[in-house]
Design an enzyme around this catalytic site. Structure first.
Site, PDB file in Angstrom:
ATOM      1  N   ASN A 249       0.860  -1.195   0.000  1.00 23.21           N
ATOM      2  CA  ASN A 249       0.000   0.000   0.000  1.00 23.21           C
ATOM      3  C   ASN A 249       0.893   1.242   0.000  1.00 23.21           C
ATOM      4  O   ASN A 249       2.107   1.128   0.209  1.00 23.21           O
ATOM      5  CB  ASN A 249      -0.932  -0.020   1.229  1.00 23.21           C
ATOM      6  CG  ASN A 249      -0.138  -0.009   2.525  1.00 23.21           C
ATOM      7  OD1 ASN A 249       0.544   0.959   2.829  1.00 23.21           O
ATOM      8  ND2 ASN A 249      -0.184  -1.103   3.273  1.00 23.21           N
TER       9      ASN A 249
ATOM     10  N   ASP B  47      -3.396  -6.590   5.648  1.00 25.80           N
ATOM     11  CA  ASP B  47      -4.200  -7.537   6.428  1.00 25.80           C
ATOM     12  C   ASP B  47      -4.137  -8.953   5.860  1.00 25.80           C
ATOM     13  O   ASP B  47      -4.453  -9.909   6.542  1.00 25.80           O
ATOM     14  CB  ASP B  47      -5.659  -7.058   6.479  1.00 25.80           C
ATOM     15  CG  ASP B  47      -5.805  -5.819   7.362  1.00 25.80           C
ATOM     16  OD1 ASP B  47      -5.155  -5.778   8.425  1.00 25.80           O
ATOM     17  OD2 ASP B  47      -6.538  -4.893   6.982  1.00 25.80           O
TER      18      ASP B  47
ATOM     19  N   LYS C  24       9.688 -15.975 -11.361  1.00 26.90           N
ATOM     20  CA  LYS C  24       8.781 -14.973 -11.921  1.00 26.90           C
ATOM     21  C   LYS C  24       7.601 -15.690 -12.581  1.00 26.90           C
ATOM     22  O   LYS C  24       7.815 -16.649 -13.333  1.00 26.90           O
ATOM     23  CB  LYS C  24       9.534 -14.125 -12.945  1.00 26.90           C
ATOM     24  CG  LYS C  24       8.688 -13.044 -13.551  1.00 26.90           C
ATOM     25  CD  LYS C  24       9.432 -12.288 -14.638  1.00 26.90           C
ATOM     26  CE  LYS C  24       8.482 -11.332 -15.332  1.00 26.90           C
ATOM     27  NZ  LYS C  24       9.008 -10.870 -16.599  1.00 26.90           N
TER      28      LYS C  24
ATOM     29  N   PHE D 150      -3.907   3.566  15.464  1.00 26.34           N
ATOM     30  CA  PHE D 150      -4.459   4.455  14.444  1.00 26.34           C
ATOM     31  C   PHE D 150      -5.570   3.705  13.734  1.00 26.34           C
ATOM     32  O   PHE D 150      -5.630   2.478  13.788  1.00 26.34           O
ATOM     33  CB  PHE D 150      -3.367   4.874  13.450  1.00 26.34           C
ATOM     34  CG  PHE D 150      -2.524   5.999  13.996  1.00 26.34           C
ATOM     35  CD1 PHE D 150      -1.628   5.770  15.026  1.00 26.34           C
ATOM     36  CD2 PHE D 150      -2.677   7.289  13.516  1.00 26.34           C
ATOM     37  CE1 PHE D 150      -0.877   6.802  15.559  1.00 26.34           C
ATOM     38  CE2 PHE D 150      -1.926   8.335  14.037  1.00 26.34           C
ATOM     39  CZ  PHE D 150      -1.026   8.098  15.059  1.00 26.34           C
TER      40      PHE D 150
HETATM   41  N1  CTP Z   1      -2.739  -2.973  12.602  1.00 28.02           N
HETATM   42  C1  CTP Z   1      -1.794  -3.909  12.950  1.00 28.02           C
HETATM   43  N2  CTP Z   1      -1.764  -5.118  12.312  1.00 28.02           N
HETATM   44  C2  CTP Z   1      -2.633  -5.401  11.330  1.00 28.02           C
HETATM   45  C3  CTP Z   1      -3.593  -4.433  10.954  1.00 28.02           C
HETATM   46  C4  CTP Z   1      -3.632  -3.245  11.610  1.00 28.02           C
HETATM   47  O1  CTP Z   1      -0.992  -3.651  13.849  1.00 28.02           O
HETATM   48  N3  CTP Z   1      -2.572  -6.582  10.707  1.00 28.02           N
HETATM   49  C5  CTP Z   1      -2.810  -1.709  13.343  1.00 28.02           C
HETATM   50  C6  CTP Z   1      -2.523  -0.467  12.536  1.00 28.02           C
HETATM   51  O2  CTP Z   1      -1.131  -0.116  12.625  1.00 28.02           O
HETATM   52  C7  CTP Z   1      -3.409   0.572  13.197  1.00 28.02           C
HETATM   53  C8  CTP Z   1      -4.597  -0.226  13.706  1.00 28.02           C
HETATM   54  O3  CTP Z   1      -4.143  -1.571  13.788  1.00 28.02           O
HETATM   55  O4  CTP Z   1      -2.791   1.150  14.326  1.00 28.02           O
HETATM   56  C9  CTP Z   1      -5.829  -0.165  12.853  1.00 28.02           C
HETATM   57  O5  CTP Z   1      -5.502  -0.451  11.508  1.00 28.02           O
HETATM   58  P1  CTP Z   1      -6.573  -0.315  10.352  1.00 28.02           P
HETATM   59  O6  CTP Z   1      -5.936  -0.673   9.054  1.00 28.02           O
HETATM   60  O7  CTP Z   1      -7.310   0.974  10.472  1.00 28.02           O
HETATM   61  O8  CTP Z   1      -7.668  -1.398  10.753  1.00 28.02           O
HETATM   62  P2  CTP Z   1      -7.672  -2.952  10.775  1.00 28.02           P
HETATM   63  O9  CTP Z   1      -7.362  -3.413  12.158  1.00 28.02           O
HETATM   64  O10 CTP Z   1      -6.868  -3.516   9.672  1.00 28.02           O
HETATM   65  O11 CTP Z   1      -9.229  -3.248  10.551  1.00 28.02           O
HETATM   66  P3  CTP Z   1     -10.186  -3.003   9.263  1.00 28.02           P
HETATM   67  O12 CTP Z   1      -9.529  -3.700   8.103  1.00 28.02           O
HETATM   68  O13 CTP Z   1     -11.460  -3.639   9.698  1.00 28.02           O
HETATM   69  O14 CTP Z   1     -10.327  -1.534   9.081  1.00 28.02           O
END
Ligand code: CTP
Length: 406
Positions: A218, A287, A297, A333
């Site tokens: 990302n 995620d 490749k 966050f």
């Molecule tokens: N975070 C993390 N590990 C993950 C996903 C998220 O540590 N696998 C942390 C991020 O650094 C952030 C917080 O969790 O501080 C929320 O991340 P966000 O992307 O907003 O949400 P998600 O927990 O991924 O949930 P959703 O996909 O439902 O928005």
């Protein structure tokens, strides 16, 4: 200067820069520029020997005012006949860089036989000293003793660097990197309310490989985390950064653990977490990771479409929350495109956070790649605040204020 050094709180803070006669004197011009870029107001004093290497005019032209020289020449414009006392009355911090062996000796013994040494003696605030000299002069018993004395006298000492020096010798004695001197100066202008705290910051994206040349990721730049790390360093914390791939530079006195995948970030964070007081998760962790095709490749051949399967990654912040012990604090966050407040509350609760800062990444001036963020901030005590669009440096500074109050 990297953007995560520019905190609004330094605007107009007065710094007095002392320069003595070393070949490294030219680097004090870069230090002056960095301080001005940090929005400080800077006055300067050049010793007679410094003025042989660099000119007062260069300092004036870059924006230092006043620029003092000898004790008995006419007062510089903006200065008075009591120039030897003025920095002590006007400036909040004095930084002497480069400091020669002679200047170290004078400072250590309270000599006051020229403008710079008088000003240092009469300066009641924090003083920072960054030496530069030949390695044999640096290693001499007299200099070693003076250096120790300066510690006893309360000077903040910026250790010289090691390497080749102008005369061809090699060893300790090169002026420290300017960033180290700058950070000590900005620290002296900051509250030390995080002193003694060990802070863990995750930042940047993670990168999940699929085949030998492709990955899933990302656009996170890591700026928000870098600002939080920098603010914590300036406020006295011992900072460890677990960073996904980013192009950012980090404070030299932070420990940086570089990782690539979410799994690596997870393992590094869980290893570090028991030794931390505060965790702060700004990383945009993927995620999911694609089920790897392999190290080769993937060749497109003649196919029309491609289906890639994904598997979940661990939630790092949730794992930190689950193993949080009493006294540890956790900041998270939330990056959202809808239901900002509800999602922030849900994540605060489900990840056992003390504080969450949520932003709507679909709004202008917020989210990935922007220098600003507009935050909804919620803590476990129920405080809810919506902040205006602010530079990420200011968001970081305010978050540390907020956590201290909570
Ligand atoms: N975070 C993390 N590990 C993950 C996903 C998220 O540590 N696998 C942390 C991020 O650094 C952030 C917080 O969790 O501080 C929320 O991340 P966000 O992307 O907003 O949400 P998600 O927990 O991924 O949930 P959703 O996909 O439902 O928005």
């Amino acid at each position: 200067m990297q953007p995560h050094y520019r905190f609004a709180g330094f605007m107009g803070k007065r710094v007095h820069l002392g320069v003595s006669g070393s070949i490294a004197a030219y680097r004090s011009l870069d230090l002056l520029r960095a301080l001005l870029e940090a929005d400080c107001t800077v006055s300067a004093t050049l010793t007679e020997s410094a003025a042989r290497f660099v000119t007062p005019l260069s300092f004036e032209a870059l924006g230092a005012s006043p620029v003092y020289g000898s004790m008995f020449e006419a007062a510089p414009s903006g200065g008075s006949a009591f120039g030897h006392l003025e920095p002590g009355q006007e400036a909040e911090v004095m930084v002497i860089a480069p400091a020669t062996a002679n200047v170290l000796a004078k400072l250590a013994h309270g000599l006051a036989d020229d403008m710079l040494s008088c000003q240092a003696l009469a300066f009641p605030g924090p003083k920072i000293v960054a030496p530069a000299m030949n390695p044999r002069m640096w290693d001499s018993p007299a200099t070693r003793r003076n250096w120790d004395l300066l510690d006893i006298l309360g000077y903040t000492r910026v250790q010289p660097d090691s390497g080749h020096v102008a005369c061809g010798d090699t060893g300790d004695g090169r002026l420290a990197p300017l960033e180290n001197i700058l950070i000590e100066t900005l620290k002296a202008l900051s509250p030390q309310d995080l002193a003694g705290k060990r802070v863990l910051v995750t930042l940047g994206p993670t990168r999940e490989p699929w085949d030998g040349v492709r990955f899933w990721s990302n656009p996170s730049s890591g700026t928000m985390g870098a600002c939080l790390a920098m603010a914590a360093v300036l406020r006295g914390a011992e900072v460890t950064i677990v960073a996904g791939p980013t192009a950012l530079e980090f404070p030299p006195n932070a420990t940086v653990v570089s990782v690539t995948t979410a799994r690596e970030m997870h393992d590094a964070c869980l290893d570090l977490w028991p030794g931390m007081d505060i965790g702060c998760a700004t990383a945009a962790v993927a995620d999911f990771h694609p089920v790897p095709f392999g190290p080769e490749k993937y060749k497109k051949g003649g196919i029309e479409s491609l289906t890639v399967h994904f598997e979940p990654n661990p939630d790092i912040l949730k794992a930190l929350g689950e193993s949080k012990t009493e006294g540890q604090k956790l900041i998270g966050f939330a990056a959202e495109t809808s239901n900002l407040k509800e999602e922030a509350a849900r994540k605060l609760d489900s990840k056992r956070l003390d504080l969450i800062a949520a932003n709507d990444i679909s709004r202008q001036g917020s989210g990935f790649g922007t220098p600003t963020n507009e935050m909804f901030v919620l803590d476990s005590a129920g405080r809810r605040e919506t902040w205006p669009v602010l530079p990420k440096t200011e968001v970081a500074w305010r978050l540390w204020d907020h956590l201290q109050l909570g």
